[in-house]
Design an enzyme around this catalytic site. Structure first.
Site, PDB file in Angstrom:
ATOM      1  N   SER B 339       0.902  -1.212  -0.031  1.00  0.00           N
ATOM      2  CA  SER B 339       0.077   0.100   0.098  1.00  0.00           C
ATOM      3  C   SER B 339       0.836   1.332   0.085  1.00  0.00           C
ATOM      4  O   SER B 339       1.989   1.068   0.061  1.00  0.00           O
ATOM      5  CB  SER B 339      -0.802  -0.110   1.304  1.00  0.00           C
ATOM      6  OG  SER B 339      -0.155  -0.020   2.466  1.00  0.00           O
ATOM      7  N   TYR B 340       0.449   2.489  -0.131  1.00  0.00           N
ATOM      8  CA  TYR B 340       0.837   3.694  -0.376  1.00  0.00           C
ATOM      9  C   TYR B 340       1.897   3.818   0.985  1.00  0.00           C
ATOM     10  O   TYR B 340       1.450   3.858   2.109  1.00  0.00           O
ATOM     11  CB  TYR B 340       0.142   4.613  -0.234  1.00  0.00           C
ATOM     12  CG  TYR B 340       0.561   6.001  -0.462  1.00  0.00           C
ATOM     13  CD1 TYR B 340       1.283   6.393  -1.757  1.00  0.00           C
ATOM     14  CD2 TYR B 340       0.403   7.274   0.260  1.00  0.00           C
ATOM     15  CE1 TYR B 340       1.777   7.578  -2.014  1.00  0.00           C
ATOM     16  CE2 TYR B 340       1.024   8.342   0.011  1.00  0.00           C
ATOM     17  CZ  TYR B 340       1.813   8.408  -1.325  1.00  0.00           C
ATOM     18  OH  TYR B 340       2.480   9.757  -1.811  1.00  0.00           O
TER      19      TYR B 340
END
Lengths: 241, 680
Positions: B339-340
């Site tokens: 994820s980010y």
């Protein structure tokens, strides 16, 4: 109209009050004190003023021990005596205090951080970070570095000027580098002396407080230098920041 | 007529990935003249909001616009640096970005919707606003309400992207404004102080070899406080004075087991007092057991992973500096594996299907079995930390990828992220702790023993250590014994180590220097500027008995150091340039670590000392000013302050410091003379 009480009566009441606090005044101290007050001041306020003033005066000048038992034995500081009890109450004043739970150098560093303003609100620099990785739930948070956590070693003196070291053998409220001033008064109560060191636990000491302004000021001004000396800093080394 | 939608991502790799997810393979790729990396991806997509659409997906390369002073101020000697606090700033598109801007203008002309796909953080919001500015130039209707929207996403996994495409939200103007304000402030303060410093000090510095230009002495409002931490520690190490301390050791042998009791006072710095107390212990002859307590204990599993934690752990366990770790994480994000990686959040949203993510990890040959164990009932909801940036979840793996499909560095970071996530979804380690307290004369002593009963998360998270200690023999409360051995032991305090990267990041974080996303950059900057050098921390001698070490300093966690590791390359946030994994030696993550430590250069020391010696209320070498600025950025984001207010206020603060610096420049010069040119 109530007339002001006679001076002799006021004096007697003040002396009784101070004696009850274990700081019976000398004649010399009373001679200074009495002319400075107004006789029609309420008695309670007078007593408070008297106590405040006597706690701010050099004990050896201001306090008249009621009996030789209220003084240290002459050889109190002798390391030859394994242990003994000082029966009864002895009023003393603080000449020096040091936190022996922490190195002198770490105390110098704290003083320097305070000098740099890092403890001032809004200007704090956080220097110790609790790391999530190393934290387990049993850890206690870091103390405020400006409060000495001790234990402390004190140099104390009785009303005749006899000196001895004392050790805060259990945490006593009111004993601390920033809480207790030089010239502050303590009352010892059946204290134990081991090899000339007086053991201060909560039962054996009552902190009356006060300070001798000039002594305290000088002590605080010299504190960093004296800690450095104790840490063994020679000229030119250390403390360059 | 079919609606035309123009989608713009922050970098080409994201445009490509999103286009492929949405189009399901039916994509026409068109080149754009002027930039070989820039593509237009054309496909059809049915958005619930607008129905069937023709979509053109393209990208920028990070920030589109640049900001610089107007011509009359641009050259170093063209004006007094203090004029830069109010000089006019011009916004333009750089030569290299011209084809990118032109492409957006051209495509926008035919589009009725502008759909922004920049990363969901402050910078991303600002880049979105830049894209809109350019698009509106050719198609003013895109400036109307509801015509420019943005996608909210925190990873590049297919279902997540499709879901984001279906739920557009408006651009967050407040965040974009905060960045505008930050850009302006950085430009004005950076340029004015840098020019002033360089022009005042340059002549004093030794010329660099080969007739090169003399050195620029740059100032940055984050760089200086960051450097300040390094210098402060350097002096603490340098000035350190070792001191002797004394301790009382008590050992008792029972049932063939030697039990060492720790003195409750640890150690004291006064020999006389220790000797007196020791004598009183001996005089008592017997010690008495006051307390025997056995109670359950646990070692908590780690918190969900934030950027700051990832950076700290990267230095500590993966032998990568924070800058490099972020580049690698960025690349794993772009490829859809994690994820980010820029997030402050350390709590998982209750609505997230974490078990589905755990399920994906069951494929792994190394930790798959552990993941399977979680699926078979071992799963526990992760702990909640205290931070939630409301934009992104904690860093977690979104898809499984074989280690062999990744570069060596990517594999290490991915493994860490995956193991951390599984650890979060596991149970705390459980143990039983026995504590024995004795009094011996007037003093108290303690011994404790730990038995680890269930390792749980530790099985998948080798970065943490928790091991059983020696077993304690049985003691009863009230029992008396004569200790086998009692003695006084002395030791010496030892200096702290130079600042390590994880420590520096933690300090920056605690003092509000930079954001989680920019800290690594600032650290990299002070290396680039040659204000600090780094070196691997050398092995430090360890004493046999931990009690002998000074408690005055927080000992860093690492136990030994390893040789040099790969250095991060590249600048900025790595936008547009996905991290390439270089083939570095790939060691097993054993929990031991090598970590770099920072030592300031003479110039670094001179600058910080110089500023500190000026004796201002507000030193540029200290974090206050910058911390205040970060707080004001937050205030803009939350609508409590306007961009204009913040810019004005902050400029005035820095202008004041500038004026005073100017008056006391001699102090700074003296400091440079003292440390750099040695003419003291």
């Amino acid at each position: 109209m109530a007339t002001a009480p006679a001076e002799a009566e006021v004096k007697a009441t003040v002396v009784r009050y101070l004696a009850s606090k274990n700081v019976p005044p000398t004649q010399a101290w009373l001679r200074d004190f009495m002319p400075s007050i107004r006789l029609n001041t309420p008695m309670v306020a007078l007593q408070k003023t008297a106590l405040f003033r006597i706690l701010s005066t050099d004990l050896t000048v201001a306090v008249q021990p009621p009996s030789p038992n209220a003084l240290f034995p002459a050889n109190v500081a002798s390391p030859e005596v394994k242990d003994r009890k000082l029966n009864g109450q002895i009023t003393v004043q603080v000449l020096d205090i040091e936190d022996i739970g922490h190195s002198c150098w770490s105390q110098v560093e704290n003083l320097e951080a305070i000098e740099r303003g890092e403890m001032t609100k809004g200007r704090e620099v956080i220097r110790v970070v609790d790391d999530e990785l190393n934290t387990d739930q049993n850890r206690t948070p870091a103390n405020n570095p400006s409060i000495s956590s001790g234990p402390h070693k004190l140099l104390i003196q009785d009303a005749k000027g006899t000196k001895a070291f004392a050790f805060e053998s259990e945490f006593v409220t009111g004993i601390g580098v920033s809480q207790l001033s030089i010239g502050g008064k303590l009352v010892l109560n059946d204290a134990l002396v081991a090899r000339g060191v007086i053991m201060l636990d909560r039962r054996a000491v009552e902190v009356l407080g006060g300070k001798v302004e000039a002594w305290d000021k000088k002590w605080r001004a010299d504190r960093k230098e004296s800690l450095k000396r104790k840490a063994g800093v020679t000229d030119g080394a250390g403390g360059g920041t | 007529m079919v609606t035309k939608v123009l989608c713009v991502a922050e970098k080409p790799s994201i445009a490509k990935a999103v286009a492929n997810h949405l189009a399901g393979g039916q994509v026409t790729v068109r080149n754009v003249t002027g930039n070989q990396y820039l593509k237009n991806y054309c496909f059809h997509y049915n958005f619930p909001t607008w129905g069937p659409c023709d979509v053109n997906m393209t990208s920028v390369f990070g920030h589109l616009q640049s900001h610089d002073f107007a011509d009359q101020y641009r050259y170093w000697k063209s004006c007094d640096p203090s004029q830069l606090f109010e000089a006019r700033i011009e916004t333009s598109v750089d030569e290299s970005n011209k084809p990118v801007a032109k492409n957006i203008e051209t495509q926008a002309r035919y589009s009725s919707i502008l759909y922004i796909w920049t990363d969901c953080d402050r910078e991303g919001e600002h880049i979105g606003a830049e894209i809109r500015d350019v698009a509106v130039r050719s198609n003013p209707r895109l400036g109307e309400r509801g015509k420019t929207v943005r996608a909210r996403f925190s990873n590049i996994e297919r279902a997540h992207i499709i879901n984001a495409a279906r739920s557009p939200v408006p651009l967050d103007e407040a965040q974009a404004n905060a960045v505008s304000s930050r850009i302006e402030l950085d430009l004005r303060t950076g340029a004015s102080f840098t020019r002033n410093l360089t022009m005042s000090l340059q002549g004093m510095l030794p010329q660099q070899g080969d007739g090169q230009k003399s050195q620029v002495i740059s100032y940055g409002s984050c760089q200086f406080p960051t450097l300040g931490f390094v210098v402060e520690r350097y002096f603490r190490v340098r000035n350190f004075v070792p001191e002797q301390f004394w301790s009382i050791k008590v050992m008792h042998e029972k049932n063939g087991i030697k039990v060492n009791f720790r003195w409750a006072r640890n150690h004291l710095f006064d020999r006389m007092v220790v000797v007196v107390l020791f004598e009183r212990c001996l005089a008592a002859k017997k010690a008495k057991v006051d307390k025997v307590q056995t109670k359950p204990t646990s070692k908590w599993k780690p918190l969900p992973l934030t950027t700051v934690e990832l950076q700290k752990c990267g230095s500590r366990f993966l032998r990568m500096d924070s800058h490099r770790v972020m580049q690698v994480a960025e690349s794993l994000y772009t490829k859809g594996w994690i994820s980010y990686p820029r997030t402050e959040t350390d709590q998982f949203d209750r609505g997230m299907n974490l078990q589905a993510l755990v399920q994906k990890q069951t494929q792994s040959r190394t930790w798959g079995q552990f993941a399977q164990g979680l699926m078979n009932g071992g799963f526990a909801q992760p702990r909640d930390g205290r931070n939630n940036d409301k934009a992104h979840p904690p860093i977690h793996p979104v898809n499984f990828v074989e280690q062999t499909a990744l570069s060596a560095e990517e594999a290490k970071v991915y493994e860490f992220v995956a193991r951390r996530f599984l650890a979060c979804c596991s149970q705390d380690a459980k143990g039983s702790k026995t504590e024995i307290g004795i009094s011996y004369g007037p003093e108290t002593f303690n011994a404790s023993g730990l038995t680890v009963l269930e390792r749980n998360y530790l099985d998948v998270y080798p970065y943490d250590r928790w091991t059983s200690s020696q077993e304690l023999p049985q003691f009863r409360a009230g029992e008396e014994f004569e200790p086998t051995e009692a003695r006084i032991q002395d030791g010496k305090t030892s200096p702290p180590g130079y600042l390590t990267e994880p420590e520096l990041i933690a300090l920056m974080d605690a003092n509000g220097i930079g954001t989680d996303a920019t800290m690594a950059e600032h650290i990299n900057k002070i290396k680039e500027r040659k204000y600090v050098d780094t070196r691997p921390r050398g092995r430090r001698p360890r004493q046999d008995d931990n009690d002998d070490e000074a408690s005055d300093y927080e000992a860093p966690a690492e136990h030994e150091a390893e040789p040099a590791r790969g250095r991060g390359r590249g600048r900025g946030r790595g936008r547009g340039a996905a991290g390439r994994g270089s083939a570095a030696a790939n060691g097993r993550n054993s929990g031991t670590s090598g970590v770099q430590e920072f030592i300031p250069t003479t110039l670094g020391v001179a600058l910080i000392e110089g500023y500190d010696n000026m004796g201002f209320e507000i030193s540029l070498a200290k974090p206050f000013l910058r911390k205040e600025m970060e707080l004001k950025m937050k205030a803009i984001c939350e609508g409590r302050k306007t961009r204009h207010e913040v810019t004005q206020e902050t400029i005035e603060q820095y202008r004041e410091v500038y004026m005073r610096t100017q008056q006391r420049m001699q102090v700074l010069k003296d400091s440079v003379r003292r440390y750099v040119t040695n003419q003291a």
